[in-house]
Scaffold this active site. Structure first.
Site, short mmCIF file in Angstrom:
data_model
loop_
_atom_site.label_atom_id
_atom_site.label_comp_id
_atom_site.label_asym_id
_atom_site.label_seq_id
_atom_site.Cartn_x
_atom_site.Cartn_y
_atom_site.Cartn_z
N ASP A 80 25.87 11.16 68.02
CA ASP A 80 25.50 12.09 68.58
C ASP A 80 26.08 13.38 68.72
O ASP A 80 27.43 13.16 68.98
CB ASP A 80 25.71 11.11 70.07
CG ASP A 80 24.80 12.20 71.22
OD1 ASP A 80 24.14 12.85 70.86
OD2 ASP A 80 25.15 11.71 72.45
N TRP A 105 33.93 5.06 67.33
CA TRP A 105 33.07 4.41 67.72
C TRP A 105 32.86 4.15 66.34
O TRP A 105 32.13 4.30 65.66
CB TRP A 105 32.40 4.16 68.99
CG TRP A 105 31.67 4.96 68.51
CD1 TRP A 105 31.33 6.18 69.39
CD2 TRP A 105 29.84 4.63 68.89
NE1 TRP A 105 30.14 6.88 68.96
CE2 TRP A 105 29.14 5.68 68.73
CE3 TRP A 105 29.22 3.57 68.82
CZ2 TRP A 105 27.74 5.44 68.61
CZ3 TRP A 105 27.97 3.02 69.29
CH2 TRP A 105 27.64 4.45 68.95
N ASP A 124 34.80 12.05 64.73
CA ASP A 124 34.56 13.23 65.09
C ASP A 124 35.28 14.62 64.46
O ASP A 124 36.59 13.70 64.45
CB ASP A 124 34.67 13.85 66.75
CG ASP A 124 33.25 13.01 67.76
OD1 ASP A 124 32.25 12.94 67.02
OD2 ASP A 124 33.58 13.46 68.48
N TRP A 156 34.39 13.35 72.71
CA TRP A 156 35.56 12.66 71.53
C TRP A 156 36.64 12.45 70.89
O TRP A 156 37.33 11.94 70.25
CB TRP A 156 34.92 11.10 70.90
CG TRP A 156 34.34 10.48 71.33
CD1 TRP A 156 33.52 10.42 72.66
CD2 TRP A 156 35.08 8.81 72.00
NE1 TRP A 156 33.22 9.07 73.77
CE2 TRP A 156 33.92 8.82 72.80
CE3 TRP A 156 36.05 8.67 72.04
CZ2 TRP A 156 34.41 7.23 73.78
CZ3 TRP A 156 36.42 7.05 72.27
CH2 TRP A 156 35.81 6.99 73.62
N TYR A 165 36.31 20.62 69.60
CA TYR A 165 34.72 19.60 68.83
C TYR A 165 34.37 20.20 68.04
O TYR A 165 33.50 21.34 67.99
CB TYR A 165 33.58 18.75 69.43
CG TYR A 165 32.49 18.12 68.82
CD1 TYR A 165 33.06 17.02 68.09
CD2 TYR A 165 31.06 18.57 69.00
CE1 TYR A 165 31.37 16.20 67.66
CE2 TYR A 165 30.31 18.22 68.39
CZ TYR A 165 30.52 17.03 67.18
OH TYR A 165 29.28 16.03 66.58
N THR A 168 30.22 15.23 63.06
CA THR A 168 30.44 14.10 63.19
C THR A 168 29.93 13.46 61.69
O THR A 168 28.98 14.03 61.16
CB THR A 168 29.82 13.42 63.95
OG1 THR A 168 29.54 13.76 65.90
CG2 THR A 168 29.35 11.73 64.74
#
Lengths: 179, 384, 179, 384
Positions: A80, A105, A124, A156, A165, A168
């Site tokens: 995501d 994760w 991230d 994250w 951010y 990812t």
């Protein structure tokens, strides 16, 4: 178990690893579990909208073989955010000048080539302004923030000193029994 | 600085002076004075809170005219800032984070208070730099029922709630809510709020007089986050909370007592074919007077579809516990109601980046009456 | 002359006006002229691209009668920026919470209703993040920054304490002889 | 902070632990290590500098692969920041402004130095808060030919040039250039730069050894800013500057001497029908080796059309002083060249927010070979 743990840890630099181990000793696993609830497949990445993804989850058919710059690439089954592959990084490297998030994760995605399920670590990349490219969003097994370890509507990079951010990555870190 | 000011005004001078030779003013023309607009605090409005994901450092809440959906103002919300609209006061609240050099330097978190007439900053209060940098979910920032305390959800990712004493103008405490998320203040007790927990319970916190510490009591378990999780967003009517689950079970929960208690639960799509499920970021809106809950529904629902845009809006008659109406909609992920004599619904189409106005018709039907492009990634809508 | 000057000044609050007058005494008009070069019709507004405006200048035909939320509205004949009419302001007011720029420039636009030419003051509204709506761009008589008074690729909120650019208004402040 | 760190890692621990029961690692699978990419400093690249007007506080320079136009990195440029790519060094420079709370607080201006391999900030130097918050025009930030001094154009709106001594790591002076704008450093003399003036002259500044003060000499008047203004953007080849006017007159100017001198002037579209004119933000690019100037041209040019997107790219043979080739193009407002064994051109389509690659063909023709969406409002392109 320790083997996987160590491998997950190996992504983190030495200094951090020591902190993690110390943390494990201080809290113990049960304390950690009590802390944020039972987690099945951990963590998530970033606030994101299902733009252009209203059709929901697509099958990852082997004959389609999307590249790692497409949302449908097999490793992104639970990613995501902005794909780092579109931002100057690669499937497992942050773009130049960004920093790897300390928390991550692990999702489980099936590789259509061997039909095995792999553990994917979604890190991230932080500290640069938002990349803005290749926004992808899958919500399989995502849960609200009361299951923070599987919540993806939050930044994250939050634990970083430079918490902006950027994008990812999706690195393979293991094979699932299910695979 | 003084020198600069002089130079600046020299330019202005110059502009006027240079124009003069070719210009005459009509005696009857009165030059317009450039002013700054104000809103009447009573002006109804929709706040459309946009995370602006491609430039996430620069989020904003657009203030919209509910009739025309035209923009009547803007409040900056910074980096993944949270937004709260209280019921009784002419203020709105933003909790956000700043880095002094856009993406660099030491993070600081702030609770900002904006005037709803001038949209100017009235007050800013430093809070601990742990607030959840998250999409705009209403339960992530709430006030106590008397407005004395503001509650801001934190995540580091460990969760806690920052308590701000608005009378004292400073943070008074931080209450850990580990394994839980979201703030649901009690309607009758100003020192009580509840939170939703991953173990399937709610926990109710009672604050001390200073807002520094709190004691917590857990409810009985009433949902299973693995099998059928609850959306964080709840609709509130006094001390009654309406939750809905990913699979479409409505829970009526009272937070009036020492612990939260479930008063009723029912499946909203029980006898309907097509695996219809609720979905979105703010998936429902309550018309409390009419006893009607409007829910964003998509068909073919499955694990992972809980943020899929709606294809229909269902009106749930909360007394009869059944579907009173089904209406088609553009893809929508957020729903809100503007209360009043003739309440209206408002939705977000995330694909077209548009806000939709729906009129409520008889028998639980709703009808799209206006659509306007607004921002880039609106997550939260508030009508007031 | 003085009359127009006073009227232009009247848009500025009392304290500012005093500074301007003092500035005029200190520098004198000639000094000001020498300072930034000869100006015909002063100032401009903001960095802007001719998005969707590649067709160049359109005629402001009376029968079209665009509203003040359209780039083609007659007063915008030399405006470059976001229209405040789309941002919560009006043709002559900044949106709530923004502040009026102290510096402004005056364009000359023809009103199709009476065919007279009016002096239009383009004030930037400052201190709020960019509005992002109704981006318009006309470059008639615009010049590079060596004619700063008629340059529009620069932030004209630059002189404000809170110099963020939000949007631009277009107030009538006089009638041109040409009209 | 320490507590937070512990909690953070507890989460990580948890994620691993919880996954384990259902997981086994294959002995032959070596987990991928997540790293941070680096660029080779010698990697050719295009910098596409985007003012991001709708979120002007969050500008950025996209770093692109010149062959594929794929993004290989990003450097934030803040609020209307300027961007400079030196010839000899593995660094790029950003001059920008920050408000500590995004749009509030005291403005501070900085000269930032980024490493071209890591794209990390190497150094930041505070400069006076007067820099031009302007679209990205190359002459707004330049270095002395030896790299010792950086020059940043200021505008308050009164104009001056900030001089930064890169050896000392601080601002050494501020040189007023009233009525003038833009910096054109001399190629042979490290302490000399020129500026372009509204009275139709250039002024050449000679700095003292400390970069604190400068003396200026004006050239003869060689253009009329009212009747036929020069674009600020110039192409430079040693001490020769190539300017072009709004109506299409090319000026060859030498800045080798005490004052700038015009060596040649000619109309580039002299015998062509259709009122073709140059246009855009960066309206031309020089292939110095080939003696060819590529110019963005639109037809039906008139007062006010000088930023209109091009319909054709014209190749001007600078020796023959005539049009060597005309090629159609997508709408384009910015042009740049990537030098090298086989130089290529790059343009910006501002309507589609795209970057275009053009191959240079024989006889002054160019051909679009690649187009990619890049950012939102790219103004400046630099090839290196």
């Amino acid at each position: 178990m320790l083997s996987l743990f160590n491998r997950l840890m190996s992504k983190i630099d030495g200094a951090t690893e020591i902190v993690v181990r110390r943390s494990a000793q201080l809290h113990g696993r049960r304390s950690a579990l009590a802390h944020i609830g039972k987690v099945i497949v951990g963590g998530a990445v970033l606030p994101m909208l299902p733009f252009d993804r209203s059709e929901g989850l697509r099958a990852h058919a082997a004959d389609a073989e999307p590249t790692d710059q497409a949302c449908e690439y097999w490793r992104y089954c639970a990613l995501d955010g902005f794909l780092c592959t579109c931002c100057g990084g690669s499937i497992s490297s942050c773009p130049p000048g960004a920093s790897v998030s300390k928390v991550t994760w692990v999702g489980t995605c099936q590789n259509p080539k061997d039909n095995k399920s792999y553990l994917i670590s979604y890190n991230d990349c932080c500290g640069k302004t938002s990349c803005g490219r290749c926004l992808c969003n899958f919500n399989l097994r995502e849960r609200p923030g009361y299951r923070m370890g599987v919540h993806n509507d939050i930044n994250w990079c939050m634990a970083e000193k430079h918490g902006m951010y950027h994008c990812t990555v999706a690195a393979v870190v293991g094979i699932s029994d299910a695979g | 600085m003084r020198q600069n000011s002089r130079e600046v005004f020299a330019t202005l001078l110059l502009a006027s002076a240079a124009v003069l030779p070719t210009v005459a003013t009509a005696e009857d023309l009165r030059p317009e004075k450039v002013t700054v607009a104000r809103l009447d605090a009573a002006t109804p409005r929709i706040y459309a809170v946009d995370i602006a994901i491609n430039h996430i450092v620069d989020g904003r809440a657009y203030v919209l005219n509910p009739e025309t959906l035209e923009m009547i103002g803007l409040i900056g919300t910074g980096f993944a800032g949270q937004f709260y609209v209280p019921k009784g006061r002419d203020e709105v609240y933003v909790a956000t984070s700043y880095y002094p050099k856009l993406t660099r330097g030491d993070r600081s978190d702030w609770l900002e208070v904006y005037d709803t007439q001038t949209l100017e900053l009235k007050k800013e209060i430093r809070i601990v730099s742990r607030r959840a940098q998250a999409l705009n979910y209403r339960p992530l920032m709430q006030a106590s029922t008397d407005g004395r305390f503001m509650f801001v959800q934190n995540a580091t990712p460990a969760t806690s709630v920052t308590v701000v004493d608005m009378k004292a103008g400073k943070q008074s405490g931080e209450v850990p809510n580990p394994g839980c998320y979201g703030i649901y203040p009690a309607a009758a007790k100003p020192n009580v709020f509840s939170t939703l927990c991953g173990d399937g319970t709610m926990r109710s916190f009672t604050l001390d007089a200073k807002g520094a510490k709190a004691s917590a009591k857990a409810s009985a378990k009433f949902f299973d986050a693995d099998k059928d999780a609850l959306f964080l967003h709840a609709e509130q009517d006094g001390d009654t909370l309406w939750f809905v689950s990913f699979q479409g079970v409505v829970h009526k929960v009272s937070i009036a007592g020492e612990t939260a208690t479930v008063e009723d639960s029912f499946a909203l799509a029980k006898d309907v074919e097509g695996d219809w499920r609720p979905g979105g970021y703010q998936p429902m809106a309550l018309d409390a007077k009419a006893g009607m809950l409007y829910v964003l529904m998509h068909k073919g629902g499955a694990e992972g579809s809980h943020k899929n845009p709606a294809e229909e809006i269902w009106a749930i008659d909360l007394k009869a516990k059944k579907v009173a109406g089904r209406s088609p909609t553009q893809p929508a992920t957020t729903l809100a109601i503007l209360p009043g004599a003739k309440p209206a619904l408002f939705g977000v189409n995330p694909i077209d980046a548009a806000v939709i106005r729906y009129d409520i018709e008889a028998g639980g039907a709703v009808k799209e009456t206006k659509t306007a492009k607004v921002g880039e990634a609106v997550i939260q809508l508030e009508g007031k």
